[in-house]
Write a protein that holds these residues in place. Structure first.
Motif, short mmCIF file in Angstrom:
data_model
loop_
_atom_site.label_atom_id
_atom_site.label_comp_id
_atom_site.label_asym_id
_atom_site.label_seq_id
_atom_site.Cartn_x
_atom_site.Cartn_y
_atom_site.Cartn_z
N PRO A 126 4.18 11.12 -5.55
CA PRO A 126 5.45 11.42 -5.04
C PRO A 126 5.62 12.84 -4.48
O PRO A 126 6.51 12.94 -3.82
N ASN A 127 4.85 13.66 -5.04
CA ASN A 127 5.11 15.02 -4.73
C ASN A 127 4.80 15.39 -3.36
O ASN A 127 5.23 16.46 -2.79
N ARG A 128 3.83 14.66 -2.83
CA ARG A 128 3.41 14.88 -1.50
C ARG A 128 4.59 14.73 -0.58
O ARG A 128 4.29 14.79 0.80
N LEU A 129 5.61 13.99 -0.86
CA LEU A 129 6.44 13.59 0.14
C LEU A 129 7.79 14.61 0.02
O LEU A 129 8.74 14.17 0.58
N ILE A 130 7.63 15.62 -0.87
CA ILE A 130 9.05 16.16 -1.19
C ILE A 130 8.80 17.51 -0.58
O ILE A 130 7.66 18.13 -0.65
N CYS A 131 9.79 17.78 0.29
CA CYS A 131 9.88 19.31 0.78
C CYS A 131 10.17 20.36 -0.42
O CYS A 131 11.11 20.05 -1.36
N SER A 132 9.42 21.32 -0.37
CA SER A 132 9.56 22.43 -1.66
C SER A 132 10.76 23.24 -1.21
O SER A 132 10.85 24.11 -2.19
N ILE A 133 11.23 23.23 -0.13
CA ILE A 133 12.50 24.01 0.18
C ILE A 133 13.82 23.45 -0.33
O ILE A 133 14.49 23.93 -1.07
N THR A 193 3.96 15.43 10.80
CA THR A 193 2.97 14.81 9.95
C THR A 193 3.14 13.32 9.89
O THR A 193 4.01 12.79 9.16
N ILE A 194 2.48 12.75 10.82
CA ILE A 194 2.69 11.21 10.89
C ILE A 194 2.50 10.44 9.53
O ILE A 194 3.27 9.54 9.10
N PHE A 195 1.40 11.01 8.88
CA PHE A 195 0.94 10.37 7.53
C PHE A 195 2.35 10.32 6.53
O PHE A 195 2.60 9.47 5.85
N ALA A 196 2.99 11.42 6.61
CA ALA A 196 4.18 11.99 5.78
C ALA A 196 5.35 10.94 6.09
O ALA A 196 5.92 10.55 5.24
N LYS A 197 5.53 10.69 7.30
CA LYS A 197 6.46 9.76 7.97
C LYS A 197 6.17 8.29 7.44
O LYS A 197 7.18 7.52 7.09
N LYS A 198 4.88 8.05 7.60
CA LYS A 198 4.69 6.70 7.32
C LYS A 198 4.69 6.39 5.90
O LYS A 198 5.19 5.42 5.31
N ALA A 199 4.60 7.35 4.95
CA ALA A 199 4.63 7.33 3.71
C ALA A 199 5.95 7.16 2.75
O ALA A 199 6.18 6.93 1.64
N VAL A 200 6.84 7.75 3.72
CA VAL A 200 8.19 7.54 3.15
C VAL A 200 8.77 6.24 3.08
O VAL A 200 8.53 5.20 3.91
N PRO A 201 9.37 5.90 1.53
CA PRO A 201 9.56 4.43 1.47
C PRO A 201 10.60 3.84 2.43
O PRO A 201 11.45 4.51 2.80
N THR A 202 10.13 2.67 2.92
CA THR A 202 11.03 2.01 3.99
C THR A 202 12.49 1.54 3.38
O THR A 202 13.38 1.10 4.12
N GLY A 203 12.61 1.29 2.30
CA GLY A 203 13.93 0.91 1.54
C GLY A 203 14.98 2.02 1.49
O GLY A 203 14.96 3.03 2.47
N MET A 257 0.85 -1.13 -0.02
CA MET A 257 0.18 -0.11 0.09
C MET A 257 0.97 1.04 -0.02
O MET A 257 0.70 2.33 -0.76
N ASP A 258 2.04 1.31 0.71
CA ASP A 258 2.90 2.37 0.88
C ASP A 258 3.46 2.55 -0.40
O ASP A 258 3.53 3.79 -0.97
N SER A 259 3.97 1.54 -1.14
CA SER A 259 4.55 1.88 -2.33
C SER A 259 3.78 2.31 -3.61
O SER A 259 4.03 3.13 -4.37
N ALA A 260 2.53 1.83 -3.34
CA ALA A 260 1.58 2.15 -4.50
C ALA A 260 0.98 3.55 -3.97
O ALA A 260 1.05 4.59 -5.11
N PHE A 261 1.24 4.08 -3.20
CA PHE A 261 0.88 5.65 -2.72
C PHE A 261 2.10 6.59 -3.32
O PHE A 261 1.70 7.30 -3.74
N VAL A 262 3.11 6.06 -2.97
CA VAL A 262 4.15 6.87 -3.42
C VAL A 262 4.33 7.07 -4.97
O VAL A 262 4.71 8.02 -5.64
N ARG A 263 4.15 5.87 -5.59
CA ARG A 263 4.14 5.89 -7.06
C ARG A 263 2.91 7.03 -7.42
O ARG A 263 3.34 7.52 -8.59
N CYS A 264 1.81 7.02 -6.83
CA CYS A 264 0.89 7.74 -7.26
C CYS A 264 0.99 9.32 -6.91
O CYS A 264 0.76 10.28 -7.95
#
Length: 369
Positions: A10-17, A67-77, A1-8
């Motif tokens: 990815p911009n939500r896990l990137i810091c704009s700074i 943001t707990i959701f963002a932490k969990k969504a970061v790839p575990t690899g 599920m996590d990897s699928a979300f990342v693929r869909c």
């Protein structure tokens, strides 16, 4: 599920700074998330209100809840933020293997074979990734604490600055108030000078008449002088002088036209009245100084001070009290009444532009010396 979300998304896990995966993400009021270190460094020295780097919305305070959701969504690899660069420095020169372990004892990177060497076999080792995460968390905690302390100090500084500004304003106000008080007109009793008028006595003597006084009366504590004393002692209502004997007289002559000049010796009397009045006022029992048709010069003594007044209307004359002879000049047609200090040949005061439509009689009143 996590990897699928990342693929869909990815911009939500990137810091704009920093444009990399979130490191200890934080969400501000407007809803955008950033790395906590990135946001702290961005806002650290800002002189204006802190605002979102994306939407520029003003953010008055920072929410450090991760943001707990963002932490969990970061790839575990193997994440980009933990991957070490493949360089010569990361290769063990002895065993030609990747330095994948960290020795906390001497703060050095080791390969697997080095971990079992005599110099490190007794030490506890951990993976570079785990050590990096541990030190990163410590650094982030220190940054949060430093940031919060800085914000607290800034709030205290702003509060003290406001108090200082208020005190400065109050200081300026008090200083101005003191200056205003310093330069405010102070109560005073001015004395104006009089000048000798050359040839005045000679010209006035051309109209000299001799006044015959009649209707002499004696009054105890004349109401005319009482009115002047109340005016002179307006700040001291308890003033109650002893009753004095006054002598009042009216001239037998009645003036309805022409120019006339006469003199009266007031001696050294402290309280006296001299001038002209209409016949109806002279016949009244209650002669008041605010009546019409009276043109008088009055001298009154209160305590140790002398004051001169003139009527029509009643006003103070700030000149020295004349002693001895006082002259009175009447020009009926031109509506002029003048008082002269005979000794100094100077003018005391004038009644100008009067309109006489009634007979005028000389009047004099004086008290004891």
């Amino acid at each position: 599920m996590d990897s699928a979300f990342v693929r869909c998304s990815p911009n939500r896990l990137i810091c704009s700074i920093c444009e990399d995966y979130f490191t200890d993400p934080v969400t501000i009021i407007c809803g955008h998330s950033f790395c906590t270190p990135c946001l702290c460094l961005l806002w650290e020295d800002t002189q204006t209100s802190t605002c979102c780097p994306v939407c520029r919305a003003i953010s008055q305070q920072m929410d450090f809840k991760s943001t707990i959701f963002a932490k969990k969504a970061v790839p575990t690899g193997e994440s980009t933020i933990y991957q070490l660069p493949s360089s010569v420095k990361q290769i063990c020169k002895t065993h030609q293997a990747m330095k994948s372990f960290f020795c906390p004892a001497d703060k050095s990177l080791l390969c697997l074979l080095c971990c079992y060497s005599p110099g490190h076999v007794t030490h506890k080792h951990c993976s570079v990734k785990k050590a990096a995460e541990h030190y990163r968390e410590n650094i982030l905690m220190q940054m949060k604490s430093t940031w919060k302390n800085k914000q607290k100090n800034q709030r205290n500084l702003n509060k003290e600055t406001k108090i200082l500004k208020v005190w400065k304003v109050m200081g300026v106000f008090l200083c101005r108030h003191q200056l205003v008080q310093l330069y405010m007109p102070q109560p005073m009793d001015p004395q104006l000078s009089t000048w000798t008028i050359s040839g005045m006595s000679e010209r006035l003597n051309n109209f000299r008449v001799y006044i015959t006084l009649e209707h002499k009366t004696n009054m105890c504590d004349s109401p005319l002088f009482e009115e002047l004393r109340r005016l002179q002692c307006s700040q001291d209502t308890s003033h109650n002088p002893a009753s004095l004997e006054f002598s009042s007289s009216w001239g037998a002559q009645i003036f309805t036209s022409g120019k006339h000049y006469w003199e009266m010796d007031m001696g050294h009397s402290c309280n006296w009245i001299i001038g002209l009045c209409k016949e109806s006022w002279a016949d009244r029992n209650n002669m008041l100084l605010n009546s019409e048709g009276i043109f008088l010069l009055l001298c009154v003594k209160v305590d140790d001070r002398f004051a001169l007044f003139s009527t029509s209307p009643l006003r103070r004359q700030y000149i020295q009290r004349p002693q001895g002879w006082v002259g009175v000049f009447l020009d009926y047609e031109f509506g002029i009444v003048s008082f002269v200090n005979v000794a100094s040949s100077s003018l005391i005061c004038n009644f100008l532009s009067c309109s006489f439509s009634f007979p005028l009689k000389p009047f004099i009143c004086y008290g004891p010396k």
